[in-house]
Design a protein around this motif. Sequence first.
Motif, PDB file in Angstrom:
ATOM      1  N   TYR A  53       0.824  -1.201   0.000  1.00  0.00           N
ATOM      2  CA  TYR A  53       0.000   0.000   0.000  1.00  0.00           C
ATOM      3  C   TYR A  53       0.860   1.254   0.000  1.00  0.00           C
ATOM      4  CZ  TYR A  53       0.888   0.195   5.085  1.00  0.00           C
ATOM      5  OH  TYR A  53       1.489   0.253   6.328  1.00  0.00           O
ATOM      6  N   CYS A  54       0.210   2.374  -0.296  1.00  0.00           N
ATOM      7  CA  CYS A  54       0.875   3.680  -0.302  1.00  0.00           C
ATOM      8  C   CYS A  54       1.068   4.143   1.137  1.00  0.00           C
ATOM      9  CB  CYS A  54       0.028   4.679  -1.084  1.00  0.00           C
ATOM     10  SG  CYS A  54       0.589   6.389  -0.957  1.00  0.00           S
ATOM     11  N   ASN A  60      -4.259   0.679  -1.663  1.00  0.00           N
ATOM     12  CA  ASN A  60      -3.546  -0.474  -2.200  1.00  0.00           C
ATOM     13  C   ASN A  60      -2.727  -0.080  -3.428  1.00  0.00           C
ATOM     14  OD1 ASN A  60      -4.747  -2.022  -0.257  1.00  0.00           O
ATOM     15  ND2 ASN A  60      -6.169  -3.066  -1.618  1.00  0.00           N
ATOM     16  N   THR A  61      -1.519  -0.637  -3.520  1.00  0.00           N
ATOM     17  CA  THR A  61      -0.647  -0.375  -4.657  1.00  0.00           C
ATOM     18  C   THR A  61      -0.039  -1.697  -5.131  1.00  0.00           C
ATOM     19  OG1 THR A  61       1.158   0.097  -3.102  1.00  0.00           O
ATOM     20  CG2 THR A  61      -0.047   1.989  -3.987  1.00  0.00           C
ATOM     21  N   GLU A  86      -5.951  -5.171   5.128  1.00  0.00           N
ATOM     22  CA  GLU A  86      -7.126  -4.756   4.369  1.00  0.00           C
ATOM     23  C   GLU A  86      -8.387  -5.279   5.049  1.00  0.00           C
ATOM     24  OE1 GLU A  86      -8.642  -4.794  -0.299  1.00  0.00           O
ATOM     25  OE2 GLU A  86      -6.967  -6.045   0.345  1.00  0.00           O
ATOM     26  N   TYR A 234      -7.915  -1.005   6.244  1.00  0.00           N
ATOM     27  CA  TYR A 234      -8.213  -0.023   5.205  1.00  0.00           C
ATOM     28  C   TYR A 234      -9.194  -0.657   4.226  1.00  0.00           C
ATOM     29  CZ  TYR A 234      -7.570   2.831   1.006  1.00  0.00           C
ATOM     30  OH  TYR A 234      -7.787   3.612  -0.105  1.00  0.00           O
ATOM     31  N   PRO A 236     -10.589  -0.487   0.476  1.00  0.00           N
ATOM     32  CA  PRO A 236     -10.337   0.132  -0.836  1.00  0.00           C
ATOM     33  C   PRO A 236     -11.511   0.986  -1.269  1.00  0.00           C
ATOM     34  CG  PRO A 236      -9.683  -2.174  -0.843  1.00  0.00           C
ATOM     35  CD  PRO A 236     -10.393  -1.943   0.452  1.00  0.00           C
TER      36      PRO A 236
END
Length: 241
Positions: A53-54, A60-61, A86, A234, A236
């Motif tokens: 993630y960032c 999410n990355t 997540e 987190y 999305p």
Amino acid sequence: MVSPFTLFANTLPTPPYCQLCRLPIESSHQPDNEPGSKLWCRHCRQRFPQPPYCRRCGANTVSMSTYCGSCLAQPPPWQHFVRLGEYRFPLRTLVHQFKFGRKFWLAQPLGHLLAAQISEPAEAMIAVPLHPLRRLYRSFNQSALLAAAIADKTPSRYLPDAIRRRRYTRPQHRLNRQQRQHNLHQAFILKEQPLPSHIAIVDDVVTTGSTVGAIAKLLKLHGVERIDIYCLCYTPTAKNP
């Protein structure tokens, strides 16, 4: 008549069971010093969703990054984001048990797991506050318990009286993005001043970031230079209405 074997079997120690899969926890494979090792088996803990993630916004990355494209175009009102994982199984189940099932004792293992992800602890932490009416109904503030658990494992000190919610608001998870931002207008007030220059905001789940964003903007107005976000999960934004 009860057989001697049955009597003997009833005296044997009962193995601990994983609170997620309900299978026995193999103590030989569970280091005692790992957070949650007494509650969840190694296999379930390995299933905690932890995609890259960032580190700025928490999204999410493809790989772990300091900034993502969205942050470069429109940075959030905080500088650093730390999350446990997540918002999906099994972390989602644990958060529901903790928050709505009133299993407040889950704050310690979850908070300790989150603390292990924090490489540069903030000088102080504040928890997203509940309105007194919701606090009375739920009987505890899950974010406050998490902040206290994180403080046990980091140099950060928890400021329990730094901020309060002065207006009763509708639950955020029932609103869309636009409604969430309007819902929090002037909802918080700072009580404790002066504040340190580096503060972390602790919450259980971050979805659109409206709640922590509103608090971050308030902290900035009172001179806080760096703001971090610590959360369990987190969600999305692509999945949100």
